[in-house]
Design an enzyme around this catalytic site. Structure first.
Site, mmCIF file in Angstrom:
data_model
loop_
_atom_site.group_PDB
_atom_site.id
_atom_site.type_symbol
_atom_site.label_atom_id
_atom_site.label_comp_id
_atom_site.label_asym_id
_atom_site.label_seq_id
_atom_site.Cartn_x
_atom_site.Cartn_y
_atom_site.Cartn_z
ATOM 1 N N ASP A 1 73.145 37.188 42.901
ATOM 2 C CA ASP A 1 74.590 37.233 43.146
ATOM 3 C C ASP A 1 75.268 38.221 42.197
ATOM 4 O OD1 ASP A 1 76.907 36.593 44.524
ATOM 5 O OD2 ASP A 1 77.373 34.847 43.292
ATOM 6 N N LYS B 1 80.690 24.741 32.409
ATOM 7 C CA LYS B 1 80.789 24.852 33.857
ATOM 8 C C LYS B 1 80.600 23.496 34.499
ATOM 9 C CE LYS B 1 78.924 27.369 37.825
ATOM 10 N NZ LYS B 1 77.966 28.418 38.258
ATOM 11 N N GLY C 1 85.431 28.441 41.591
ATOM 12 C CA GLY C 1 85.101 28.958 42.908
ATOM 13 C C GLY C 1 84.206 27.981 43.624
ATOM 14 N N GLY C 2 83.476 28.491 44.608
ATOM 15 C CA GLY C 2 82.632 27.634 45.418
ATOM 16 C C GLY C 2 81.494 27.006 44.654
ATOM 17 N N MET C 3 81.082 27.623 43.525
ATOM 18 C CA MET C 3 79.945 27.110 42.789
ATOM 19 C C MET C 3 80.358 26.290 41.567
ATOM 20 S SD MET C 3 77.705 28.243 44.783
ATOM 21 C CE MET C 3 76.182 27.867 43.936
ATOM 22 N N GLY C 4 81.638 25.961 41.402
ATOM 23 C CA GLY C 4 82.070 25.098 40.315
ATOM 24 C C GLY C 4 83.167 25.715 39.472
ATOM 25 N N VAL D 1 84.999 26.547 35.683
ATOM 26 C CA VAL D 1 84.597 26.885 34.319
ATOM 27 C C VAL D 1 85.775 26.621 33.389
ATOM 28 C CG1 VAL D 1 83.746 28.689 32.772
ATOM 29 C CG2 VAL D 1 82.988 28.636 35.161
#
Length: 398
Positions: free
Chosen positions: A148, A50, A30-33, A35
């Site tokens: 989050d 990640k 996703g937007g944060m990396g 996995v």
């Protein structure tokens, strides 16, 4: 070709990361990396690794920010040791890029479960909430705010000896109280559908914000959609959240009072995460029951077995990816705060006398409030007019 470009070109299945972790397959992203599932060749165990967003085409300052963010996530997650939080094992450097090495839990997220069943019985949601609240109570005690919490970050083991156990993951945008890293206060990061109203208005996230986000997550699990409804326009959704008027829950059963307390517009009136854990445990086992029977045991359905949706192989009907994105949303960065500075103590709360005396317009999704047919009233008026005219003509005829 630079070292960064070389690394980006070869990263994939069978890639040996940092000389130790062999990548197997991508688990998600996703937007944060992204996995990956990998094998720790030194300890012969499966791990989740990640990969932070690639820095190959970024400016030096932007690349540095990405690396520092990954290191912060590793340090924060390493402070937390709880059976209901994904453990952080290591931070590995590969070609100068940081990778987070985490516990691998064969599982499905609560968001995936809701793609199968659309909603869950309150008794099962109470158990999920109690286990997640246990991890977050430990996080708050360590001075960590998750920021989050949402269905996509709650994992339920779907196979193996731990099947049915619940863990919270992804402390990617968490903050520790002693973290001196400065952020731009004019923008916010997270998943809009699960923001607390004060966060949508631009206030700093706190433990109370986590309580609201967990409440919004549990609400979604029982109602089938978030408390502020669904809107593909993230900015419009932010303004709905800032307005702090939820659609009242209708399916939460015995959990309703606790849920509404967690979803209080005013953060000062919400319970602490520890109080949430206690209330959910009490709802699950009664006042004289043992907390360990819910906190240290897998989820149980009404028949005493692990719910079907938590078992590997359970499938939903139709396309689930599109629904997941529409209902649950993705973590977003750089969102502008809505209605900054508006006092939350002026927002009506569920049950307030002022709210009861003067009904307010609430956003209600189509599933709960069918759209009114605009054409009905004009038709009735036209029929009445025709009837009157016919009656007058008949009288003159006589």
């Amino acid at each position: 070709m630079t070292e960064q470009q070389r690394a980006r070109a070869v990263v994939g299945p069978d890639y040996l990361l940092a000389g130790r972790y062999r990548l197997d397959s991508k688990l998600g992203g996703g937007g944060m990396g992204a996995v990956w599932l990998a094998v720790d060749t030194l300890l012969s165990r499966k791990v989740a690794v990640k990969q932070a967003t690639s820095t190959a085409d970024l400016t030096p300052d932007a690349a540095k920010a990405i690396r520092e963010q990954a290191m912060r996530e590793g340090r924060i997650a390493a402070q937390l040791a709880n059976p209901h939080a994904i453990a952080m094992h290591d931070v590995a450097l590969d070609s100068g890029e940081p990778w987070l090495i985490m516990e691998y839990l064969p599982s499905r997220s609560l968001a995936m479960a809701l793609n199968i069943t659309e909603s869950l019985p309150p008794d099962e949601v109470i158990q999920i909430g109690a286990q997640v609240a246990d991890a977050l109570t430990a996080a708050h005690a360590a001075g960590i705010v998750h920021r989050d919490i949402k269905p996509g970050n709650i994992l339920i083991a779907d196979r193996g000896s731990g099947i049915g156990m619940v863990k919270i993951s992804d402390f990617g945008i968490s903050r520790a109280k002693n973290d001196t890293h400065e952020e731009n206060s004019s923008v916010i990061t997270g998943t809009p559908a699960y923001f607390a109203p004060e966060v949508a208005r631009g206030a700093d996230p706190t433990e109370a914000s986590d309580v609201f986000s967990l409440g919004a997550t549990l609400y979604t699990a029982t109602e089938g959609q978030p408390p502020f409804g669904v809107d593909s326009d993230s900015i419009a959704l932010l303004h709905k959240v800032a307005g702090a008027r939820i659609t009242p829950p209708r399916r939460s059963g015995a959990m309703t009072a606790t849920l509404l307390h967690m979803l209080e517009p005013d953060p000062a009136r919400r319970p602490s995460m520890e109080q949430v854990r206690q209330r959910l445990v009490t709802l699950a086992v009664g006042k004289n029951g043992s907390p360990s029977s819910v906190l240290n045991q897998p989820l149980r359905g009404a028949d005493g077995a692990v719910p079907f949706w938590a078992r590997r192989g359970a499938r939903g009907a139709g396309s689930t990816t599109r629904r997941a994105e529409r209902i649950h949303g993705q973590t977003m960065t750089g969102l502008p705060a809505a209605n900054e500075g508006t006092p939350l103590d002026r927002v009506p709360r569920p049950g307030d006398a002022s709210e009861t005396a003067k009904p307010k317009t609430r956003y209600a999704p189509p599933a709960f409030e069918p759209a009114r047919k605009k054409s009905q009233t004009p038709v009735y008026v036209a029929i009445a007019v025709v009837a009157v005219i016919l009656l007058i003509v008949l009288l003159f005829a006589l």
